[in-house]
Each structure stands twice: as C-alpha cells, then as structure tokens.
Design a protein around this motif. Structure first.
Motif, PDB file in Angstrom:
ATOM      1  N   SER A   1      69.699  32.556  40.171  1.00 18.79           N
ATOM      2  CA  SER A   1      70.806  33.340  39.617  1.00 18.79           C
ATOM      3  C   SER A   1      71.293  34.400  40.598  1.00 18.79           C
ATOM      4  CB  SER A   1      70.374  33.999  38.304  1.00 18.79           C
ATOM      5  OG  SER A   1      69.304  34.908  38.519  1.00 18.79           O
ATOM      6  N   SER A   2      70.369  34.982  41.367  1.00 23.82           N
ATOM      7  CA  SER A   2      70.779  35.996  42.345  1.00 23.82           C
ATOM      8  C   SER A   2      71.607  35.378  43.463  1.00 23.82           C
ATOM      9  CB  SER A   2      69.551  36.699  42.924  1.00 23.82           C
ATOM     10  OG  SER A   2      68.753  35.804  43.677  1.00 23.82           O
ATOM     11  N   LEU A   3      71.265  34.151  43.861  1.00 27.14           N
ATOM     12  CA  LEU A   3      72.045  33.469  44.891  1.00 27.14           C
ATOM     13  C   LEU A   3      73.451  33.149  44.390  1.00 27.14           C
ATOM     14  CD1 LEU A   3      69.376  31.021  46.382  1.00 27.14           C
ATOM     15  CD2 LEU A   3      70.360  33.023  47.489  1.00 27.14           C
ATOM     16  N   LYS A   4      73.554  32.755  43.127  1.00 29.51           N
ATOM     17  CA  LYS A   4      74.872  32.467  42.568  1.00 29.51           C
ATOM     18  C   LYS A   4      75.710  33.730  42.442  1.00 29.51           C
ATOM     19  CE  LYS A   4      73.577  28.329  39.962  1.00 29.51           C
ATOM     20  NZ  LYS A   4      73.465  27.693  38.624  1.00 29.51           N
ATOM     21  N   LYS A   5      75.034  34.857  42.235  1.00 31.16           N
ATOM     22  CA  LYS A   5      75.754  36.112  42.043  1.00 31.16           C
ATOM     23  C   LYS A   5      76.311  36.648  43.361  1.00 31.16           C
ATOM     24  CE  LYS A   5      73.960  38.894  39.160  1.00 31.16           C
ATOM     25  NZ  LYS A   5      73.050  39.873  38.506  1.00 31.16           N
ATOM     26  N   VAL A   6      75.478  36.640  44.413  1.00 27.56           N
ATOM     27  CA  VAL A   6      75.899  37.234  45.688  1.00 27.56           C
ATOM     28  C   VAL A   6      76.368  36.194  46.694  1.00 27.56           C
ATOM     29  CG1 VAL A   6      74.313  39.151  45.357  1.00 27.56           C
ATOM     30  CG2 VAL A   6      73.549  37.174  46.661  1.00 27.56           C
ATOM     31  N   GLY A   7      76.086  34.908  46.417  1.00 28.68           N
ATOM     32  CA  GLY A   7      76.480  33.867  47.353  1.00 28.68           C
ATOM     33  C   GLY A   7      75.471  33.705  48.476  1.00 28.68           C
TER      34      GLY A   7
ATOM     35  N   SER B   1      67.990  35.356  59.396  1.00 27.85           N
ATOM     36  CA  SER B   1      69.445  35.237  59.326  1.00 27.85           C
ATOM     37  C   SER B   1      69.895  34.075  58.452  1.00 27.85           C
ATOM     38  CB  SER B   1      70.020  35.082  60.735  1.00 27.85           C
ATOM     39  OG  SER B   1      69.706  33.805  61.269  1.00 27.85           O
ATOM     40  N   VAL B   2      69.087  33.039  58.352  1.00 29.64           N
ATOM     41  CA  VAL B   2      69.457  31.876  57.535  1.00 29.64           C
ATOM     42  C   VAL B   2      68.516  31.721  56.342  1.00 29.64           C
ATOM     43  CG1 VAL B   2      70.564  30.609  59.403  1.00 29.64           C
ATOM     44  CG2 VAL B   2      68.100  30.400  59.090  1.00 29.64           C
ATOM     45  N   PHE B   3      67.852  32.806  55.987  1.00 33.50           N
ATOM     46  CA  PHE B   3      66.852  32.717  54.925  1.00 33.50           C
ATOM     47  C   PHE B   3      67.481  32.412  53.568  1.00 33.50           C
ATOM     48  CE2 PHE B   3      63.663  34.889  52.059  1.00 33.50           C
ATOM     49  CZ  PHE B   3      62.754  33.845  52.124  1.00 33.50           C
ATOM     50  N   ASP B   4      68.699  32.898  53.343  1.00 37.52           N
ATOM     51  CA  ASP B   4      69.373  32.590  52.079  1.00 37.52           C
ATOM     52  C   ASP B   4      69.555  31.085  51.901  1.00 37.52           C
ATOM     53  OD1 ASP B   4      69.503  35.148  51.235  1.00 37.52           O
ATOM     54  OD2 ASP B   4      71.630  35.460  51.632  1.00 37.52           O
ATOM     55  N   ILE B   5      69.811  30.395  52.997  1.00 36.28           N
ATOM     56  CA  ILE B   5      69.977  28.942  52.929  1.00 36.28           C
ATOM     57  C   ILE B   5      68.660  28.282  52.524  1.00 36.28           C
ATOM     58  CG2 ILE B   5      70.574  26.879  54.251  1.00 36.28           C
ATOM     59  CD1 ILE B   5      72.301  28.633  56.031  1.00 36.28           C
ATOM     60  N   SER B   6      67.559  28.758  53.089  1.00 32.25           N
ATOM     61  CA  SER B   6      66.245  28.211  52.741  1.00 32.25           C
ATOM     62  C   SER B   6      65.927  28.452  51.269  1.00 32.25           C
ATOM     63  CB  SER B   6      65.162  28.848  53.621  1.00 32.25           C
ATOM     64  OG  SER B   6      65.368  28.550  54.983  1.00 32.25           O
ATOM     65  N   LYS B   7      66.256  29.643  50.784  1.00 30.68           N
ATOM     66  CA  LYS B   7      66.012  29.932  49.369  1.00 30.68           C
ATOM     67  C   LYS B   7      66.855  29.036  48.474  1.00 30.68           C
ATOM     68  CE  LYS B   7      66.697  34.414  49.338  1.00 30.68           C
ATOM     69  NZ  LYS B   7      66.751  35.804  48.785  1.00 30.68           N
ATOM     70  N   ALA B   8      68.090  28.780  48.889  1.00 29.29           N
ATOM     71  CA  ALA B   8      68.963  27.915  48.089  1.00 29.29           C
ATOM     72  C   ALA B   8      68.396  26.502  48.001  1.00 29.29           C
ATOM     73  CB  ALA B   8      70.363  27.890  48.699  1.00 29.29           C
ATOM     74  N   TYR B   9      67.886  25.987  49.116  1.00 27.06           N
ATOM     75  CA  TYR B   9      67.270  24.661  49.088  1.00 27.06           C
ATOM     76  C   TYR B   9      66.003  24.662  48.241  1.00 27.06           C
ATOM     77  CZ  TYR B   9      70.401  22.990  52.770  1.00 27.06           C
ATOM     78  OH  TYR B   9      71.503  22.605  53.480  1.00 27.06           O
ATOM     79  N   MET B  10      65.235  25.744  48.309  1.00 25.19           N
ATOM     80  CA  MET B  10      63.971  25.812  47.577  1.00 25.19           C
ATOM     81  C   MET B  10      64.194  25.738  46.068  1.00 25.19           C
ATOM     82  SD  MET B  10      61.153  28.883  47.512  1.00 25.19           S
ATOM     83  CE  MET B  10      62.349  30.025  46.784  1.00 25.19           C
ATOM     84  N   VAL B  11      65.206  26.441  45.579  1.00 23.04           N
ATOM     85  CA  VAL B  11      65.457  26.473  44.138  1.00 23.04           C
ATOM     86  C   VAL B  11      66.473  25.424  43.716  1.00 23.04           C
ATOM     87  CG1 VAL B  11      64.878  28.911  44.002  1.00 23.04           C
ATOM     88  CG2 VAL B  11      67.250  28.243  44.374  1.00 23.04           C
ATOM     89  N   ASP B  12      66.863  24.555  44.663  1.00 23.17           N
ATOM     90  CA  ASP B  12      67.820  23.484  44.383  1.00 23.17           C
ATOM     91  C   ASP B  12      69.122  24.055  43.844  1.00 23.17           C
ATOM     92  OD1 ASP B  12      68.743  20.901  44.282  1.00 23.17           O
ATOM     93  OD2 ASP B  12      67.959  20.501  42.280  1.00 23.17           O
ATOM     94  N   SER B  13      69.602  25.092  44.522  1.00 23.22           N
ATOM     95  CA  SER B  13      70.825  25.753  44.087  1.00 23.22           C
ATOM     96  C   SER B  13      72.045  24.981  44.572  1.00 23.22           C
ATOM     97  CB  SER B  13      70.866  27.191  44.621  1.00 23.22           C
ATOM     98  OG  SER B  13      72.096  27.803  44.311  1.00 23.22           O
TER      99      SER B  13
END
Length: 358
Positions: A167-173, A200-212
């Motif tokens: 949800s945090s990734l969807k909120k801030v992108g 620098s690309v950690f948000d991308i890793s988190k998105a893949y981890m949670v299947d965002s």
C-alpha cells in the motif's frame, strides 16, 4: 532438605533471576541476531529462535513478579526495574520478527503493548508513593523511553507487513533513481558504492517482493550509458545480493523505522534519557535497600545505557545513513562516511552465503 534449599534460593533470587535473564536475552539478540542474514548452523538458529521467543515471555513474567515483590519494604527498589522490562519488550534494532508471520501479527503486539504499559504504570503508581525524588524521576524517565521503544517495535512490525509495504508503494509510487545515485560516487564500484546503487533501486525490489502492480517511474537519464547494462556479471550479482540484504533489514529488523527523522529522534532521546536516569539513580538515596537489589539496578541502568550507545553507533554507521547523506547530495560527508566504513570493514556483514536462515 533439597526442597527447602530451593525454596530459600527462590525466595532470595526469585525476582532478580528473571530480570537479569531478560537483560541477558536482549544482549544476546543484539549480538547474534545477524547470524540469520548468513548461513548458520542449526544449533545457533535454534538458540536464537529460543531467545527470541523467551525474551518477551521472560520480561512479562518478571513484571508479574515485581507486582508482588514490590509490596515488600526490603525490595521496594524492584519497582525501578519495571520500566526496564518494558524497554526490553521493545526489543533490539537487529531483530523484530523471526518469521514473516510475526509482521502480520502486529496488532497482537499492539494489544500486548497497551496491557503491559498500563500494568507497569499501575505498579509504579502504587509503589512509588513517598519514594525518593531522584529515584522517582529516574523511574519515570525510563518508563517513558520504554513505552516509546515498545511502540517503535510495534510500528516496525506494521511497516514490515507485506500488505503495508504494497500500500505504501501504491501511495508514493516506485521511483527509479539509478542514474542520479551515480553522481557523487567516486572510485571503482566496490561493495560500498554498489550498496548506494542498491539503495537507489530498492523501491523496485520491494515492488517485486510484494508482487505490486505499481509502475516504475522512468529515470530521467534512461539513455545514459551508466545504466545496468554497462556493469559486468560480477557487479550485477553482487548488487542482487545486496538488494536481498536490504530486504532482510526491512522484513526482520527495525530498519523501516530507525532510518527516518522520528527514528533518529528516538535514538538520540533514548540515549540522553537513559544517561539522565543513570545520573539520577546515582544521586538517589539508597539507604534501606538490599545490596543485591542495588547491584541489579546498576546492571540494568548501565546495561541499558550501553545498549543505547550501541544502537546509536550502529544507526550512524549504517549504509542506510550513507544513503540518506547521498540523497541530500552531501558528497564530502558521504566520502568521509564511506571511507570510514571501508576502514572498519563494515560492508562484510552484508555478505550473502546463498540463503537466509529461517
């Protein structure tokens, strides 16, 4: 005869033993929780698992013992120990969860927080009437910081929950700062520099981890030759390993909370408050208290101070702090911090053995 001896020992040490055990478990968790980041023997994992489970139970049990023992005139000092047990329930920065399911149960921890804080407040209120002013202030200081650290642990569990990460990734992108992070990095791409790139690309890793399903914002310099394709396989594999290490921090430690403005404020406040409590305890009148209780009190307050110092030092020297400095474009300070980390070999603890022990 043996039963009488055991009963006598329990009468003398029945409260001191669980309190000291609670403190020793915190020291153990701070020191050895990191073995799960690397491949560890089954025995070490079992010991760590037992320590993780026993830490909360021991602190809660000790609080129950204090509620009974504090009525004794000889052991009135044990009330001073109650806030330290709340502090122990707050756990250490190096481990908040042992399994992903622990993060999902953050509401259970919140309920436990409310119950234990109210119970501790009642114990202190009932037993500290007419107590020495310095001792009362020291107790209140430690109680406040104990509640804050316990709340921090609960919030860290909530932030590490997969649903909340999604949800945090969807909120801030999800932003791609790849090329921007290359600026200010000097020298070869060793592990310290690769760590900055991993952030620098950690948000991308988190998105893949949670299947965002959140789309990644394009980098303003996607056509730059400094992209991922310009790296060799060794650098790419190391970068992936470091991403996994950062994911471990988010899922199993307080990293999601520590490296924020309020996390830094808590670290500084906890250290200064614990130091103030130590000085106040030094000034308090200790006549009429058991020598054993006084010794245990010193162990708790000095131990808490040392643990807070270790927490602040770990936070300052963390790669997350380096990433924060880098994002502020304080390149000179970044160069100093990275050079210091290289000198002490701080990057070695992120070396990956191929598995994350569970």
């Amino acid at each position: 005869m043996a039963g009488g001896l055991v009963g006598l020992l329990w009468e003398e040490w029945g409260i001191q033993v669980p309190v000291l055990l609670s403190f020793m478990l915190q020291v153990f968790l701070l020191t050895f929780a990191g073995i799960r980041r690397r491949k560890a023997s089954a025995v070490l994992r079992l010991v760590l698992w037992l320590a993780y489970l026993l830490a909360d139970s021991t602190a809660i049990y000790a609080l129950g013992c204090i509620s009974v023992t504090s009525r004794s005139l000889e052991h009135r000092l044990v009330v001073f120990w109650a806030p330290f047990l709340v502090l122990h329930l707050g756990g250490q920065d190096t481990i908040t969860a042992y399994a992903l399911e622990d993060n999902r149960l953050w509401l259970r921890h919140l309920l436990t927080l409310v119950v234990q804080v109210l119970w501790t407040a009642y114990i202190v209120y009932k037993a500290m009437a007419g107590a020495d002013t310095f001792l009362l202030l020291a107790t209140m200081f430690m109680f406040i910081i104990g509640v804050v650290k316990y709340g921090e642990r609960t919030w860290a569990l909530r932030c590490s929950n997969m649903a909340n990460i999604r949800s945090s990734l969807k909120k801030v992108g999800v932003k791609n700062h790849w090329c921007g992070q290359l600026q200010g990095i000097k020298g070869d791409l060793d592990q310290e520099n690769l760590l900055l790139l991993a952030h620098s690309v950690f948000d991308i890793s988190k998105a893949y981890m949670v299947d965002s399903s959140v789309e990644v914002a394009p980098s303003p310099s996607d056509d730059d030759s400094t992209g991922l394709v310009s790296f060799g396989w060794k650098e790419i594999c190391t970068l992936v390993e470091l991403e996994l290490s950062l994911l471990y921090d988010i899922l199993y430690t307080k990293a999601a909370v520590i490296h924020t403005w309020y996390g830094l404020f808590i670290r500084v406040t906890a250290l200064s408050t614990t130091l103030a409590a130590f000085l106040l305890f030094q000034l308090s009148i200790k006549d009429g208290f058991s020598e054993v209780d006084i010794t245990v009190s010193y162990i708790l307050v000095v131990g808490a101070l040392l643990l807070e110092i270790a927490s602040v030092l770990r936070s300052i020297g963390s790669t997350w702090t380096c990433d924060l400095i880098h994002s502020r474009k304080w390149h000179r300070l970044l160069h100093m911090a990275v050079s210091l980390r290289r000198c002490v070999g701080a990057q070695s603890y992120r070396s990956w053995s191929g598995t994350i022990s569970q």
